[in-house]
Design an enzyme around this catalytic site. Structure first.
Site, PDB file in Angstrom:
ATOM      1  N   GLU A  90       0.830  -1.202   0.000  1.00 31.39           N
ATOM      2  CA  GLU A  90       0.000   0.000   0.000  1.00 31.39           C
ATOM      3  C   GLU A  90       0.871   1.261   0.000  1.00 31.39           C
ATOM      4  O   GLU A  90       1.849   1.341   0.744  1.00 31.39           O
ATOM      5  CB  GLU A  90      -0.906   0.015   1.242  1.00 31.39           C
ATOM      6  CG  GLU A  90      -1.919  -1.109   1.280  1.00 31.39           C
ATOM      7  CD  GLU A  90      -3.100  -0.872   0.359  1.00 31.39           C
ATOM      8  OE1 GLU A  90      -3.179   0.221  -0.242  1.00 31.39           O
ATOM      9  OE2 GLU A  90      -3.929  -1.790   0.232  1.00 31.39           O
ATOM     10  N   HIS A 113      -7.685   3.238  -0.855  1.00 33.29           N
ATOM     11  CA  HIS A 113      -8.497   2.538   0.154  1.00 33.29           C
ATOM     12  C   HIS A 113      -8.876   3.524   1.265  1.00 33.29           C
ATOM     13  O   HIS A 113      -8.392   3.444   2.390  1.00 33.29           O
ATOM     14  CB  HIS A 113      -7.685   1.369   0.713  1.00 33.29           C
ATOM     15  CG  HIS A 113      -8.484   0.404   1.533  1.00 33.29           C
ATOM     16  ND1 HIS A 113      -9.537  -0.324   1.034  1.00 33.29           N
ATOM     17  CD2 HIS A 113      -8.380   0.039   2.836  1.00 33.29           C
ATOM     18  CE1 HIS A 113     -10.039  -1.092   1.972  1.00 33.29           C
ATOM     19  NE2 HIS A 113      -9.365  -0.886   3.077  1.00 33.29           N
TER      20      HIS A 113
END
Length: 205
Positions: A90, A113
């Protein structure tokens, strides 16, 4: 499909295996935690089982889908498209050096996200946190806690006093607490205990 049997909700129905789900659906969405069982849960074999021209949405964890195999399925036309908001690595922020093989594919939507960072979500989270904090102060309830044993005692205790005890989860604590109360002439009306691997949480009226 869920590896844990669950009752149907609304008009949905479960299937006994993941393979049966994959061959029958136009859209597959993933909503699972990251565990050894879910790592690479969707790979070459599973993508090949999906209906030609179907779509995959991974909204769970970046390790659930094998990205390289997803890219191959998208380029070959096995899948018509995909939407992804989680990645094996991420990005920590708005960095310019974020790279994924899914970039530059015209049939892919990539999003961060951050579903919990919308104005509405932040407002709801703020209200929920305030409610949970007040409930803990008033009654000792810990429902919704992610790293603490869950107890949901009633708020009304009448003329009793409520005692809260947080302790290391080892044998004998409940016995010792009860003995102290008994030696002091106390009478226990209600007792609730919940533990996790390391912590015990005891509520006594």
């Amino acid at each position: 499909y869920d590896h844990v049997p669950k009752l149907p909700m609304g008009n949905n129905k479960s299937v006994p295996t993941l393979d049966e789900l994959l061959v029958s659906c136009d859209f597959i969405t993933c909503h699972v935690p990251e565990t050894p069982e879910t790592t690479h849960m969707i790979g070459k074999q599973q993508l090949a089982l999906m209906k030609k021209g179907s779509y995959l949405l991974n909204l769970s964890r970046g390790t659930v889908v094998v990205i390289e195999e997803l890219v191959a399925a998208l380029k070959s036309g096995q899948l018509a498209g995909a939407a992804v908001d989680v990645y094996p690595e991420e990005p920590e922020g708005n960095c310019k050096n974020f790279v994924t093989p899914l970039q530059k594919l015209t049939n892919v939507i990539l999003t961060p996200h951050v579903g919990g960072s919308t104005f509405e979500a932040l407002k709801n989270i703020g209200s929920e946190v305030a409610f949970a904090l007040r409930k803990f102060v008033v009654s000792g309830g810990t429902t919704g806690s992610v790293n603490f044993p869950i107890v949901e005692p009633p708020q009304e205790i009448g003329s009793a006093h409520r005692l809260i005890n947080i302790h290391k989860n080892v044998p004998g604590v409940l016995r010792d607490v009860n003995r102290i109360i008994s030696d002091l002439g106390g009478n226990i009306r209600r007792q609730m205990l919940s533990t996790d691997e390391s912590i015990g949480y005891l509520v006594i009226d």
